[in-house]
Enzyme design. Sequence first.
Site, PDB file in Angstrom:
ATOM      1  N   LYS A 113       0.841  -1.210   0.000  1.00 47.38           N
ATOM      2  CA  LYS A 113       0.000   0.000   0.000  1.00 47.38           C
ATOM      3  C   LYS A 113       0.868   1.249   0.000  1.00 47.38           C
ATOM      4  O   LYS A 113       0.526   2.259  -0.623  1.00 47.38           O
ATOM      5  CB  LYS A 113      -0.938   0.015   1.211  1.00 47.38           C
ATOM      6  CG  LYS A 113      -2.072  -0.961   1.115  1.00 47.38           C
ATOM      7  CD  LYS A 113      -3.139  -0.651   2.155  1.00 47.38           C
ATOM      8  CE  LYS A 113      -4.268  -1.653   2.135  1.00 47.38           C
ATOM      9  NZ  LYS A 113      -5.257  -1.427   3.202  1.00 47.38           N
ATOM     10  N   LYS A 199      -4.541 -10.536  -6.582  1.00 50.05           N
ATOM     11  CA  LYS A 199      -5.799 -10.798  -5.879  1.00 50.05           C
ATOM     12  C   LYS A 199      -6.849  -9.740  -6.228  1.00 50.05           C
ATOM     13  O   LYS A 199      -6.512  -8.600  -6.550  1.00 50.05           O
ATOM     14  CB  LYS A 199      -5.571 -10.881  -4.366  1.00 50.05           C
ATOM     15  CG  LYS A 199      -5.254  -9.589  -3.704  1.00 50.05           C
ATOM     16  CD  LYS A 199      -5.321  -9.697  -2.177  1.00 50.05           C
ATOM     17  CE  LYS A 199      -5.162  -8.293  -1.620  1.00 50.05           C
ATOM     18  NZ  LYS A 199      -5.279  -8.111  -0.219  1.00 50.05           N
ATOM     19  N   LYS A 202     -10.308  -4.160  -3.480  1.00 53.74           N
ATOM     20  CA  LYS A 202     -11.098  -2.925  -3.529  1.00 53.74           C
ATOM     21  C   LYS A 202     -10.284  -1.776  -4.080  1.00 53.74           C
ATOM     22  O   LYS A 202     -10.826  -0.802  -4.583  1.00 53.74           O
ATOM     23  CB  LYS A 202     -11.526  -2.529  -2.115  1.00 53.74           C
ATOM     24  CG  LYS A 202     -12.563  -3.397  -1.485  1.00 53.74           C
ATOM     25  CD  LYS A 202     -12.786  -2.910  -0.054  1.00 53.74           C
ATOM     26  CE  LYS A 202     -13.637  -3.857   0.741  1.00 53.74           C
ATOM     27  NZ  LYS A 202     -13.547  -3.597   2.176  1.00 53.74           N
TER      28      LYS A 202
HETATM   29  P1  AMP Z   1     -10.735  -5.874   3.278  1.00 55.59           P
HETATM   30  O1  AMP Z   1     -11.426  -5.681   1.997  1.00 55.59           O
HETATM   31  O2  AMP Z   1      -9.280  -5.631   3.127  1.00 55.59           O
HETATM   32  O3  AMP Z   1     -11.360  -5.179   4.421  1.00 55.59           O
HETATM   33  O4  AMP Z   1     -10.833  -7.439   3.578  1.00 55.59           O
HETATM   34  C1  AMP Z   1     -11.891  -8.050   4.273  1.00 55.59           C
HETATM   35  C2  AMP Z   1     -11.748  -9.557   4.282  1.00 55.59           C
HETATM   36  O5  AMP Z   1     -11.811 -10.073   2.951  1.00 55.59           O
HETATM   37  C3  AMP Z   1     -10.424 -10.079   4.867  1.00 55.59           C
HETATM   38  O6  AMP Z   1     -10.676 -11.220   5.644  1.00 55.59           O
HETATM   39  C4  AMP Z   1      -9.624 -10.428   3.660  1.00 55.59           C
HETATM   40  O7  AMP Z   1      -8.681 -11.452   3.920  1.00 55.59           O
HETATM   41  C5  AMP Z   1     -10.688 -10.914   2.692  1.00 55.59           C
HETATM   42  N1  AMP Z   1     -10.291 -10.705   1.301  1.00 55.59           N
HETATM   43  C6  AMP Z   1     -10.023  -9.521   0.687  1.00 55.59           C
HETATM   44  N2  AMP Z   1      -9.676  -9.709  -0.605  1.00 55.59           N
HETATM   45  C7  AMP Z   1      -9.725 -11.053  -0.822  1.00 55.59           C
HETATM   46  C8  AMP Z   1      -9.493 -11.892  -1.975  1.00 55.59           C
HETATM   47  N3  AMP Z   1      -9.141 -11.373  -3.161  1.00 55.59           N
HETATM   48  N4  AMP Z   1      -9.628 -13.218  -1.824  1.00 55.59           N
HETATM   49  C9  AMP Z   1     -10.003 -13.754  -0.635  1.00 55.59           C
HETATM   50  N5  AMP Z   1     -10.225 -13.031   0.482  1.00 55.59           N
HETATM   51  C10 AMP Z   1     -10.102 -11.695   0.400  1.00 55.59           C
END
Ligand code: AMP
Length: 336
Positions: A113, A199, A202
């Site tokens: 990031k 991956k 967002k």
């Molecule tokens: P965040 O969007 O960073 O708040 O992530 C929220 C949850 O989604 C966390 O548990 C991450 O590990 C999971 N997560 C985010 N992106 C992915 C992805 N591409 N594949 C699987 N899990 C994800």
Amino acid sequence: MDKKRVLSGVQPTGNLHLGNYLGAIRNWVEAQPDYDNYFCVVDLHAITVPHDPKQLAESSLAIAALYLACGIEPTHSTIFIQSHISAHSELAWLLNCVTPLNWLERMIQFKEKARKQGENVSVGLLDYPVLMAADILLYDADLVPVGEDQKQHIELTRDIVIRINDQFGKKKKPVLKLPAPLIREAGARVMSLTDGTKKMSKSDPSEQSRINLLDSPAEITKKIKRCKTDSFKGLEFDNPDRPECHNLLSLYMLLSGQSRDAVAAECAEMGWGQFKPLLADTVVAALEPIQTKYYEIMGDRASLEALLKAGREKAEVSANDVLDRVKTALGFSKPL
Ligand code: AMP
Ligand code: TRP
């Protein structure tokens, strides 16, 4: 026997996508009857990168509504907004003072990031995993269900616990509980639609790279129609030269509820022209009930707010209790 405690959270930054759903929330939903669950909307984490103050409160409510729409049930789970409980910020400070700087500088997510942001990296971005540790430790969580990308942060949380218990605990009475990650292999890494080696995220500037839980059927179909594929014959899992193929078959498997063998057999002879509409229909059908429920919940703000208030009141009891325990162990005086 008491149920084990689970804690997890998602940031209210942008829309939730299939990675968040398959890597995290869907697993929370499936396992929720087996555990005593706490799910928070981690809005304090959302301001570690530049954010729009006009949208923060609304996005937090939307994420809570999506938790419910995806099947989180208040009978099994306590849902709340992180910033409503000030113990999160306070414990983060206490943990900051025992966490070596170089532990944070090593974090892969920080490095990635920070690279993307160039000059404007805040101290908060570096400190993000310590706040996450506070989230987990305030509830004496045993297990933290997340996607693969968060594993390193939970290992850091464990290192912090070991250090605090070692420096400030009594032999038989640790200050903090040692949590463990809960990472389900299927769905742990959902990849981008534009690059099967990255991956789904967002923060990817391209909307085409992800399917959001609230995308319309037309948007979903268009994204799948345009997604990156390859020119091999047939479809297969696990070919390292075909990351996109593996990812799209995995999405089909997870969202259709079929076994891997069944999907491998069904799709072995298919071309992309046949598979893409099948995948699009499967994604649309899987998201439709979530979307219907989401709009219903967002239409009844009073009930959603009441639920979050009840969640806050319950969560606060555990949070304040643990915060007290840490302050006492560190030698602070009680407020007079
Ligand atoms: P965040 O969007 O960073 O708040 O992530 C929220 C949850 O989604 C966390 O548990 C991450 O590990 C999971 N997560 C985010 N992106 C992915 C992805 N591409 N594949 C699987 N899990 C994800
Ligand atoms: N860092 C997590 C992510 O981006 C979100 C998060 C914050 C979290 N606090 C947490 C996840 C506590 C699990 C437990 O995905």
